[in-house]
Scaffold this motif. Structure first.
Motif, mmCIF file in Angstrom:
data_model
loop_
_atom_site.group_PDB
_atom_site.id
_atom_site.type_symbol
_atom_site.label_atom_id
_atom_site.label_comp_id
_atom_site.label_asym_id
_atom_site.label_seq_id
_atom_site.Cartn_x
_atom_site.Cartn_y
_atom_site.Cartn_z
ATOM 1 N N TYR A 117 55.945 -55.786 -5.329
ATOM 2 C CA TYR A 117 56.025 -57.240 -5.145
ATOM 3 C C TYR A 117 54.885 -58.021 -5.798
ATOM 4 O O TYR A 117 55.053 -59.180 -6.151
ATOM 5 C CB TYR A 117 56.078 -57.581 -3.653
ATOM 6 N N LEU A 118 53.699 -57.405 -5.914
ATOM 7 C CA LEU A 118 52.566 -58.160 -6.460
ATOM 8 C C LEU A 118 52.520 -58.019 -7.973
ATOM 9 O O LEU A 118 52.764 -56.949 -8.519
ATOM 10 C CB LEU A 118 51.246 -57.673 -5.866
ATOM 11 N N LYS A 119 52.207 -59.132 -8.611
ATOM 12 C CA LYS A 119 52.111 -59.120 -10.065
ATOM 13 C C LYS A 119 50.655 -58.970 -10.459
ATOM 14 O O LYS A 119 49.753 -59.204 -9.658
ATOM 15 C CB LYS A 119 52.696 -60.418 -10.599
ATOM 16 N N ARG A 120 50.465 -58.626 -11.709
ATOM 17 C CA ARG A 120 49.119 -58.434 -12.203
ATOM 18 C C ARG A 120 48.277 -59.696 -11.982
ATOM 19 O O ARG A 120 47.124 -59.613 -11.566
ATOM 20 C CB ARG A 120 49.168 -58.082 -13.706
ATOM 21 N N ARG A 121 48.892 -60.867 -12.221
ATOM 22 C CA ARG A 121 48.075 -62.081 -12.048
ATOM 23 C C ARG A 121 47.762 -62.370 -10.567
ATOM 24 O O ARG A 121 46.773 -63.037 -10.242
ATOM 25 C CB ARG A 121 48.721 -63.297 -12.718
ATOM 26 N N ASP A 122 48.590 -61.850 -9.667
ATOM 27 C CA ASP A 122 48.254 -61.971 -8.243
ATOM 28 C C ASP A 122 46.939 -61.250 -7.969
ATOM 29 O O ASP A 122 46.043 -61.771 -7.322
ATOM 30 C CB ASP A 122 49.349 -61.344 -7.369
ATOM 31 N N ILE A 123 46.889 -60.000 -8.454
ATOM 32 C CA ILE A 123 45.678 -59.192 -8.242
ATOM 33 C C ILE A 123 44.471 -59.878 -8.858
ATOM 34 O O ILE A 123 43.391 -59.947 -8.261
ATOM 35 C CB ILE A 123 45.869 -57.775 -8.844
ATOM 36 N N GLU A 124 44.677 -60.431 -10.037
ATOM 37 C CA GLU A 124 43.555 -61.110 -10.698
ATOM 38 C C GLU A 124 43.073 -62.304 -9.881
ATOM 39 O O GLU A 124 41.871 -62.525 -9.719
ATOM 40 C CB GLU A 124 43.963 -61.573 -12.105
ATOM 41 N N SER A 125 44.036 -63.050 -9.345
ATOM 42 C CA SER A 125 43.662 -64.214 -8.539
ATOM 43 C C SER A 125 42.918 -63.793 -7.281
ATOM 44 O O SER A 125 41.951 -64.427 -6.865
ATOM 45 C CB SER A 125 44.908 -64.995 -8.129
#
Lengths: 645, 645
Positions: free
Chosen positions: A378-386
């Motif tokens: 469910y989590l995208k790479r940009r989620d993790i970055e944020s």
């Protein structure tokens, strides 16, 4: 405590999803009008010119002569119209024969939302034209007489679209917004729930409903209190934030069991989802301990809980403040879902990863983690970055995402330094599954927990906006949080103490000795009630000993005791041991109804800037009307210039 | 309307007698705790550390082990003490044997009004020592353990003497005053009566309890509204005198049947027996007429009336405003006694008495009289002189006392001019007896009635202070007064009109045409509820037509309609016909409990100067705390000089 919803701002358009009542509104409104089976239903037509409400008619009324009053919801091809009142909708057949021309004229010409009275007979709908979705769908009204009670001008928008309109527009035309089924449901549920609370307190448990003044004296440190100028020069009343002093004085006065649905005031300037005036269920009793108050409140909520929801299960679970912080990173945990914070320090005692090593070498250093279920999906790479950026910006902390599926460990350069044995131990400790993601941080215990507590909530919101069902919307998860610290270091001067809650809170019986040695370590007899991650109530056992109260106020808190001399004196005249609680009614009803904002459970709320958008309050006052109060406006320099123009 | 109690001032020491609850307080307090037979009694000991209240123990509890908490009422010769809680008194035997030395020490040393917890056994009192006057008088407690919960310092006075103390002292130590049985009774009765009102409205008749804001906008002409400065320069909220606008807007919003136990505010400066904040039972409903509201309220009072009083008989009698004025000289007649005003103009058509001749020769001239029963026996010569002086000073009217026993006609030189036929006609018309006195006046109808209305009340008080039983203290005499004028001439400019009640009052249906021709003659659909000569409620059918409301506000009353534009707009969007009422709760409870002042039915009242004597509110505020509100104090010149010292 209040945390800004930071991630919502980070992810524009991805704010916490609005949860609405999931049941069809017709059904739940109807059920909200019907009381429990043991009770007689209220008589909605007594004293009125109607015989029935629009919403109550059924096949059992066939053949009855009825008089109905309501608003025209819509009209179809001048053959029939649908009439609405608070109870529901009913279909009215417009007569077509010559002899009823005047009735036809009235019903065909009245604009939508006009108010009419019709009299006629309840008849069956023609076969095949029944509407099973409508509670009155088997019948219709054959009209004999009709009267236009009041015509409606063209509306700024349709009532049924109200919820879709901007909130400013809804508040400006609040009297129209109130006609929506959602607002009718919310306000009626609120009234019924409060009524049942009163029955429980007053009729079942002998509590006395006592009104306390709202024109009072400023309380020490009461910087958030509205002022009310009096006619004596320089003298002001204050609108109190709660009836705290009065309820304690009532106990001293031998009024044993007090409650009040109390209007309270707090001037916090502009703040989202707060109101300058709000309501609390305010309770105090004598000769009681913490468990007594807890049982009282559990019974109260169980008794008053709406019939159309799952019953409340008691007793509620209890965690200590320390456990809540360690497990959920907050003092108001949302316990509808897992993702608990796990201490994984032991896994990394011998790690080669630098920032973990650093953290663990310090006195209170720990390594903590939460597991995001199916995060890899469910989590995208940009989620993790944020998330990492947020942790760095706001907590000065590193966040290390660990994916169990090694191929996905993007953005986690140190992941390679996690040994297989550590990986397995991690899986065991955190009970992770194939597609889960572990978010790991290291540092001082409280800081690490706070950060992960926020990430836990924001990731839950994220997962839900991406389609995962994490929190059951019909679930109400109550929790007591207890054993709070009695004092906190002052923000502006950490070497001084301030009350964690208020200065009348009694210390924990086991910690009284600490008041004279290490007061910052003393726990209190304060308790918070949390529902689905929201603090909906708080209270404490109070200090009933004048000497102890004086020591805490004067010596530990360095307060001016003169302002509280009446209370200190009262404690000296035979004050009984006592304690109490206050429930935030607006928030509670907001959660029960699943409303996006407390403004949806208040009839005439203020905007977040404290304005009444309907009447335009607050407003200017002519200087001569300020004179009796001996005050003048101090115009800010630029605004003075503006006025001069 | 408000009349100063003039005669009280005239007769120092002869003020209206204070009527207290006539029943023994023990009995009535006990009955007030017990609900009607159909209801379960409340459980007073749930959640508490006691097993029983002090007041509930009877012979049926013999042998039970009990734990009681209470205040030491008194102690006799170190052998027993009487423990008190809200429920009553119980006798506790102080153990004398060596093994219980510590219990004896606690119970013998604790000062009176200290709070203790005792555990022990309920035993019979020794034969001959029962106290039949005490509900717990058959039993006593054999103590096993005792704990001093809180010691009491020396009181400023004894609790039982509180009612005898000055009111200032009672208000300063209100928390001690509240321990008196009278205050316990008053506040508990108030709570129960309000609870029953809620049951009637909410559970039986489908009313919705809705909270309306108290931080609102100034209403036009709202000179008596407290102001609350906001954080916007020059902008103020007002604390409204009633939820009038909101309740009408709720009707527009389709919330059909509204009620609220509403806190209201009125800044009238110093005024006896008024409070700056007060409570009203506020009611509004749609699709109702005047008789509907009247029946609703009759049912409400009947349902909520205390069990220890005679039941309320409905329907209440109704008089028109015009009748009330003609018969009682006031719009709030005390109908517990006669002494009605009689028009005796016809008796004196051919009189030789100058001032009667003069009066009757004028267009609206009348001769009116009241009959004081046994006045010749009870009234003294100086009473009559004071009455005549008052009439002359305040009404510029002559009062002629006529004694039927001619020998007593002192001070009535013109009495000799009353012919025998006139005397007989007078006796017939006024139904007078041998020892009665007739007070006769002549002049313009309204003025003569007003004067006689005041004399009627003051003479009734006088007769009662002299020992006559005129008004049964257990009698509650309700009365509706209807058909008030819609407008009154403005005091400062009698050629302009102002609303007799408020501008939202609907005109009487028969008088609508008068609005456009002779508005001063139009009657309204306002109604007042009067109890024993006190206005305890008032309401009206409201205007629901925007055009009519605009005409009345703008054309007839010359009000600035901009300030009410939201209400006018709301009426245009399908406002239903509606009406309502508000009952003054403080006054009602005051009358029901027979209290001398409304301050006796309010937990923490303000003094007549608006002060909280306990906490010293209103109070000074440091200038820096006024800054966020952009206001400064305008010190009066002399008080500024004072401050400079």
């Amino acid at each position: 405590m209040y945390f800004p919803s930071w991630l919502s701002q980070l992810y524009k358009g991805l704010s916490r999803p609005i949860r609405r009542t999931t049941q069809p509104i017709w059904g739940s409104l109807y059920r909200s009008l019907v009381q429990s089976p043991q009770r007689r239903n209220p008589e909605f037509n007594s004293f009125a010119v109607r015989t029935n409400t629009c919403g109550e008619l059924r096949s059992s009324h066939l053949g009855q002569e009825v008089t109905l009053c309501g608003w025209i919801q819509y009209r179809r091809q001048n053959t029939f119209l649908v009439l609405r009142d608070f109870h529901g909708l009913v279909q009215v057949v417009i007569p077509q024969d010559e002899s009823a021309a005047s009735v036809k004229k009235i019903l065909c010409e009245a604009p939508v939302e006009s108010v009419v009275r019709v009299s006629g007979t309840v008849i069956s709908r023609p076969a095949g034209q029944e509407n099973p979705k409508m509670p009155t769908g088997e019948i219709e009204i054959k009209v004999k007489t009709a009267e236009l009670l009041n015509a409606c001008k063209k509306l700024p928008f349709e009532i049924k679209d109200f919820m879709k309109k901007t909130e400013a527009l809804r508040l400006q035309y609040r009297y129209l917004d109130l006609r929506s089924f959602q607002m009718q449901y919310n306000l009626r549920l609120r009234s019924q729930m409060v009524m049942k609370m009163r029955e429980y307190l007053c009729n079942l448990h002998g509590f006395v409903d006592i009104e306390t003044p709202t024109l009072f004296k400023r309380t020490p440190g009461g910087a958030k209190e509205f002022l009310v100028p009096s006619r004596e020069p320089g003298k002001f009343y204050s609108l109190p934030q709660s009836p705290q002093q009065f309820k304690q004085l009532l106990m001293v006065g031998g009024l044993d069991r007090y409650f009040q649905v109390a209007r309270c005031y707090r001037d916090e300037g502009s703040r989202p989802d707060r109101q300058p005036e709000f309501t609390q269920i305010d309770i105090e009793m004598s000769f009681v301990d913490q468990t007594g108050i807890q049982s009282l409140i559990e019974g109260l909520l169980q008794y008053s809980w709406p019939n159309d929801k799952d019953p409340v299960v008691v007793p509620f679970p209890t965690v200590t403040f320390t456990e809540a912080l360690a497990t959920y990173g907050t003092d108001k945990p949302d316990t509808r879902f897992g993702m608990k914070i796990i201490d994984i320090s032991d896994v990394f005692r011998n790690t080669e990863i630098g920032f973990l090593q650093d953290a663990l070498s310090k006195p209170h250093g720990t390594v903590k983690a939460i597991c995001i279920p199916e995060g890899a999906k469910y989590l995208k790479r940009r989620d993790i970055e944020s998330i990492r950026k947020f942790a760095a910006d706001h907590f000065n902390q590193e966040i290390l995402p660990v994916f169990l599926n090694a191929n996905r460990n993007w953005n986690s350069p140190v992941a390679n330094f996690i040994m297989e044995s550590q990986r397995l131990e991690l899986i065991r400790l955190m009970d992770t599954q194939e597609e889960d993601v572990v978010l790991l941080t290291a540092g001082e215990h409280n800081k690490a927990c706070s950060l992960l507590g926020k990430l836990r909530l924001e990731c839950a919101d994220l997962l839900e906006t991406r389609g995962m069902v994490l929190r059951d919307p019909t679930l109400f998860s109550f929790l007591w949080v207890v054993d709070f610290p009695l004092f906190l270091p002052k923000e502006e001067n950490p070497r001084e103490l301030e009350s964690a809650h208020h200065p009348f809170t009694a210390p924990h019986p086991s910690d009284i000795h600490l008041l004279y040695t290490e007061p910052q370590k003393a726990r209190s007899q304060h308790y918070d009630l949390v529902l689905n991650g929201n603090e909906i109530g708080g209270g404490s056992i109070r200090i009933h000993n004048a000497e102890l109260q004086h020591y805490i106020l004067a010596t530990l808190l360095k307060e001016d005791v003169k302002m509280l001399s009446h209370l200190l004196q009262a404690l000296d005249y035979g004050a009984p041991p006592h304690g109490g609680i206050a429930l935030g009614l607006d928030r509670l009803i907001c959660l029960v109804t699943g409303s996006p904002s407390i403004r949806d459970v208040i009839a005439f709320p203020k905007s977040f800037r404290g304005h009444d958008l309907m009447s335009n309050a607050p407003d200017s006052i002519p200087p001569e009307e300020l004179k009796p109060y001996h005050i003048r406006v101090s115009w800010p320099t630029d605004s003075k210039a503006e006025r001069a123009h």
